[in-house]
Motif scaffolding. Structure first.
Motif, short mmCIF file in Angstrom:
data_model
loop_
_atom_site.label_atom_id
_atom_site.label_comp_id
_atom_site.label_asym_id
_atom_site.label_seq_id
_atom_site.Cartn_x
_atom_site.Cartn_y
_atom_site.Cartn_z
N UNK A 10 0.84 -1.36 -0.05
CA UNK A 10 -0.12 0.04 -0.11
C UNK A 10 0.94 1.14 -0.02
N UNK A 11 1.96 1.21 0.93
CA UNK A 11 2.84 2.53 0.89
C UNK A 11 3.49 2.74 -0.44
N UNK A 12 3.92 1.65 -1.19
CA UNK A 12 4.63 1.73 -2.38
C UNK A 12 3.53 2.30 -3.38
N UNK A 13 2.40 1.97 -3.44
CA UNK A 13 1.37 2.48 -4.34
C UNK A 13 1.21 3.72 -4.02
N UNK A 14 0.86 4.06 -2.91
CA UNK A 14 0.69 5.58 -2.77
C UNK A 14 1.82 6.51 -2.62
N UNK A 16 4.12 5.96 -5.12
CA UNK A 16 4.12 6.32 -6.48
C UNK A 16 3.15 7.24 -7.09
N UNK A 17 1.90 7.12 -6.61
CA UNK A 17 0.76 8.22 -6.75
C UNK A 17 1.24 9.38 -6.56
N UNK A 18 1.44 9.51 -5.24
CA UNK A 18 2.16 10.91 -4.58
C UNK A 18 3.26 11.38 -5.48
N UNK A 19 4.50 10.68 -6.02
CA UNK A 19 5.52 11.41 -6.82
C UNK A 19 4.79 11.76 -8.00
N UNK A 20 3.92 10.99 -8.76
CA UNK A 20 3.48 11.53 -10.02
C UNK A 20 2.44 12.74 -9.92
N UNK A 21 2.07 13.07 -8.66
CA UNK A 21 1.35 14.30 -8.95
C UNK A 21 1.96 15.27 -7.92
N UNK A 34 -7.81 5.69 2.11
CA UNK A 34 -9.15 4.80 2.07
C UNK A 34 -8.81 3.75 1.52
N UNK A 35 -8.88 2.51 2.10
CA UNK A 35 -8.75 1.13 1.33
C UNK A 35 -9.90 0.34 1.76
N UNK A 36 -10.57 0.04 0.75
CA UNK A 36 -11.72 -1.13 0.88
C UNK A 36 -10.90 -2.64 1.06
N UNK A 110 -8.41 -2.41 -2.12
CA UNK A 110 -8.26 -1.57 -3.10
C UNK A 110 -8.33 -0.34 -2.63
N UNK A 111 -7.28 0.69 -3.13
CA UNK A 111 -7.21 1.97 -2.77
C UNK A 111 -8.40 2.72 -3.21
#
Length: 117
Positions: A10-14, A16-21, A34-36, A110-111
């Protein structure tokens, strides 16, 4: 999948999204993730929250909250065709007692949202 491994993913995915934006070369500040979380996975939410806090220490996500949204899940029994709600992967079909079922929902992680500061 155990809670610590999931927290790392989860941290790796977040991140990655954080760096892209990025804004002005700085990663976005994220307050909450928020994670389902499907109940069929039989992961402990409290353990996942602790693992997430540990994994984010020393990263730009340190102090970020984790909000878990439970998904109760549904399954389809192959032998009898019944749809039912299992609590664990080891639960039998409520109608015929067989263990030959396919998850329809509730086995996913799912995030669903990143709350930006």
């Amino acid at each position: 999948m155990d809670e610590l491994a999931l927290a790392h993913r989860l941290v790796a995915l977040v991140r990655s999204a954080q760096e892209q934006q990025q804004e002005d070369g700085h990663p976005l500040a994220i307050d909450r993730v928020f994670v389902r979380l499907g109940r069929i996975l039989h992961l402990d939410p409290d353990t996942l929250e602790v693992a997430f806090d540990e994994v984010t220490q020393g990263t730009p996500l340190e102090g970020t909250g984790l909000a878990l949204i439970a998904n109760s899940g549904r399954a389809f029994c192959v032998p009898c065709g019944e749809e039912f709600t299992p609590y664990r992967r080891t639960d039998p079909c409520l109608r015929c007692g067989q263990h030959k079922w396919i998850p329809l929902e509730g086995d996913e992680v799912e995030i669903v949202e990143l709350e930006v500061a």
